[in-house]
Design a protein around this motif. Sequence first.
Motif, mmCIF file in Angstrom:
data_model
loop_
_atom_site.group_PDB
_atom_site.id
_atom_site.type_symbol
_atom_site.label_atom_id
_atom_site.label_comp_id
_atom_site.label_asym_id
_atom_site.label_seq_id
_atom_site.Cartn_x
_atom_site.Cartn_y
_atom_site.Cartn_z
ATOM 1 N N VAL A 126 0.798 -1.213 0.127
ATOM 2 C CA VAL A 126 0.195 0.133 -0.069
ATOM 3 C C VAL A 126 0.914 1.290 0.026
ATOM 4 O O VAL A 126 1.687 1.308 1.054
ATOM 5 C CB VAL A 126 -0.932 -0.032 1.116
ATOM 6 C CG1 VAL A 126 -1.732 1.330 1.152
ATOM 7 C CG2 VAL A 126 -1.791 -1.216 1.211
ATOM 8 N N ASP A 127 0.725 1.954 -1.061
ATOM 9 C CA ASP A 127 1.569 3.304 -1.299
ATOM 10 C C ASP A 127 0.978 4.432 -0.345
ATOM 11 O O ASP A 127 -0.252 4.740 -0.515
ATOM 12 C CB ASP A 127 1.786 3.810 -2.690
ATOM 13 C CG ASP A 127 2.828 4.746 -2.703
ATOM 14 O OD1 ASP A 127 3.521 5.156 -1.936
ATOM 15 O OD2 ASP A 127 2.983 5.356 -4.013
ATOM 16 N N LEU A 128 1.799 4.913 0.748
ATOM 17 C CA LEU A 128 0.927 5.999 1.388
ATOM 18 C C LEU A 128 1.316 7.571 0.903
ATOM 19 O O LEU A 128 1.040 8.480 1.526
ATOM 20 C CB LEU A 128 1.705 5.935 2.800
ATOM 21 C CG LEU A 128 1.422 4.562 3.551
ATOM 22 C CD1 LEU A 128 2.201 4.589 4.989
ATOM 23 C CD2 LEU A 128 -0.119 4.546 3.785
ATOM 24 N N ARG A 129 1.883 7.603 -0.364
ATOM 25 C CA ARG A 129 2.094 8.807 -0.814
ATOM 26 C C ARG A 129 0.900 9.742 -1.156
ATOM 27 O O ARG A 129 -0.044 8.701 -1.764
ATOM 28 C CB ARG A 129 3.312 8.839 -1.795
ATOM 29 C CG ARG A 129 4.628 8.527 -1.235
ATOM 30 C CD ARG A 129 5.663 8.371 -2.320
ATOM 31 N NE ARG A 129 5.283 7.282 -3.291
ATOM 32 C CZ ARG A 129 6.130 6.837 -4.171
ATOM 33 N NH1 ARG A 129 7.216 7.516 -4.628
ATOM 34 N NH2 ARG A 129 5.980 5.720 -4.866
ATOM 35 N N ILE A 130 0.690 10.877 -1.209
ATOM 36 C CA ILE A 130 -0.110 11.346 -2.108
ATOM 37 C C ILE A 130 -0.172 11.345 -3.696
ATOM 38 O O ILE A 130 0.962 11.652 -4.083
ATOM 39 C CB ILE A 130 -0.558 12.852 -1.389
ATOM 40 C CG1 ILE A 130 -0.813 12.893 0.028
ATOM 41 C CG2 ILE A 130 -1.501 13.594 -2.307
ATOM 42 C CD1 ILE A 130 -1.108 14.235 0.461
ATOM 43 N N LYS A 131 -1.340 10.877 -4.317
ATOM 44 C CA LYS A 131 -1.308 10.879 -5.684
ATOM 45 C C LYS A 131 -1.813 12.141 -6.268
ATOM 46 O O LYS A 131 -3.080 12.501 -5.789
ATOM 47 C CB LYS A 131 -1.797 9.718 -6.240
ATOM 48 C CG LYS A 131 -1.127 8.577 -5.696
ATOM 49 C CD LYS A 131 -1.614 7.241 -6.236
ATOM 50 C CE LYS A 131 -1.270 5.808 -5.837
ATOM 51 N NZ LYS A 131 -0.504 5.658 -4.767
ATOM 52 N N SER A 132 -1.567 12.654 -7.390
ATOM 53 C CA SER A 132 -2.104 13.738 -7.980
ATOM 54 C C SER A 132 -2.358 13.455 -9.319
ATOM 55 O O SER A 132 -1.511 12.680 -10.276
ATOM 56 C CB SER A 132 -1.049 15.083 -7.657
ATOM 57 O OG SER A 132 -0.083 14.961 -8.706
ATOM 58 N N PHE A 133 -3.626 13.949 -9.814
ATOM 59 C CA PHE A 133 -3.987 13.821 -11.258
ATOM 60 C C PHE A 133 -4.507 15.209 -11.831
ATOM 61 O O PHE A 133 -5.109 15.859 -11.080
ATOM 62 C CB PHE A 133 -5.223 12.884 -11.429
ATOM 63 C CG PHE A 133 -4.948 11.553 -10.505
ATOM 64 C CD1 PHE A 133 -4.123 10.567 -11.491
ATOM 65 C CD2 PHE A 133 -5.463 11.228 -9.320
ATOM 66 C CE1 PHE A 133 -3.928 9.354 -10.865
ATOM 67 C CE2 PHE A 133 -5.058 9.898 -8.872
ATOM 68 C CZ PHE A 133 -4.435 8.921 -9.530
ATOM 69 N N ASP A 134 -3.891 15.414 -12.759
ATOM 70 C CA ASP A 134 -4.296 16.807 -13.762
ATOM 71 C C ASP A 134 -5.500 16.417 -14.538
ATOM 72 O O ASP A 134 -5.564 15.342 -15.270
ATOM 73 C CB ASP A 134 -3.111 17.260 -14.396
ATOM 74 C CG ASP A 134 -2.111 17.889 -13.793
ATOM 75 O OD1 ASP A 134 -2.226 18.385 -12.647
ATOM 76 O OD2 ASP A 134 -0.979 17.738 -14.359
ATOM 77 N N ILE A 135 -6.583 17.194 -14.284
ATOM 78 C CA ILE A 135 -7.829 17.123 -15.128
ATOM 79 C C ILE A 135 -7.515 18.050 -16.221
ATOM 80 O O ILE A 135 -7.414 19.433 -15.773
ATOM 81 C CB ILE A 135 -8.873 17.281 -14.249
ATOM 82 C CG1 ILE A 135 -9.092 16.048 -12.970
ATOM 83 C CG2 ILE A 135 -10.338 17.233 -15.024
ATOM 84 C CD1 ILE A 135 -9.900 16.191 -11.891
ATOM 85 N N PRO A 136 -7.943 17.818 -17.314
ATOM 86 C CA PRO A 136 -7.885 18.701 -18.413
ATOM 87 C C PRO A 136 -8.848 20.130 -18.278
ATOM 88 O O PRO A 136 -9.903 19.740 -17.753
ATOM 89 C CB PRO A 136 -8.117 18.026 -19.631
ATOM 90 C CG PRO A 136 -8.656 16.771 -19.295
ATOM 91 C CD PRO A 136 -8.352 16.640 -17.984
ATOM 92 N N PRO A 137 -8.627 20.917 -18.665
ATOM 93 C CA PRO A 137 -9.331 22.193 -18.666
ATOM 94 C C PRO A 137 -10.766 21.861 -19.537
ATOM 95 O O PRO A 137 -10.939 21.472 -20.545
ATOM 96 C CB PRO A 137 -8.908 23.333 -19.163
ATOM 97 C CG PRO A 137 -7.395 23.044 -19.251
ATOM 98 C CD PRO A 137 -7.376 21.533 -19.322
ATOM 99 N N GLN A 138 -11.892 22.316 -18.957
ATOM 100 C CA GLN A 138 -13.175 22.381 -19.308
ATOM 101 C C GLN A 138 -14.000 23.576 -19.774
ATOM 102 O O GLN A 138 -13.523 24.577 -18.974
ATOM 103 C CB GLN A 138 -14.272 21.513 -18.426
ATOM 104 C CG GLN A 138 -13.444 19.877 -17.969
ATOM 105 C CD GLN A 138 -13.661 19.147 -19.275
ATOM 106 O OE1 GLN A 138 -14.758 19.298 -20.098
ATOM 107 N NE2 GLN A 138 -12.807 18.490 -19.170
#
Length: 121
Positions: free
Chosen positions: A84-96
């Motif tokens: 289990v990875d405890l790091r914070i994952k970030s995802f970029d959502i394309p502009p709408q």
Amino acid sequence: MDSNNSANEKTIGDGAIGCCGFVLLFFSCIIFLATLPFSLCASIHVVQEYERGVVFRLGRAVRGGARGPGIIFTLPCAEKFTLVDLRIKSFDIPPQEVSQPPTPTPQIGCALFVPSFEANT
């Protein structure tokens, strides 16, 4: 009378594997010892500082919760090891684009941050 019996019974999910579970663990240990040089490579896992390892024995989580960081030993035939990875994952959502009839269309962008909590459940 029911309260006394329910206090002595084991609850579901407490890690009890029963008689058949002990027989399977015994045979797993025999197979492990018979193939010792090869099975040793499959039974040692290294957990980094930002990870925790959860061990499942015959499909149920082993007592003690998440393990790590460090070296963890598992039986290859009877136990499954999950990281289990405890790091914070970030995802970029394309502009709408948001369309509003009387005004020009603005673009809205965002980022999604997903932390992981409670690696031992």
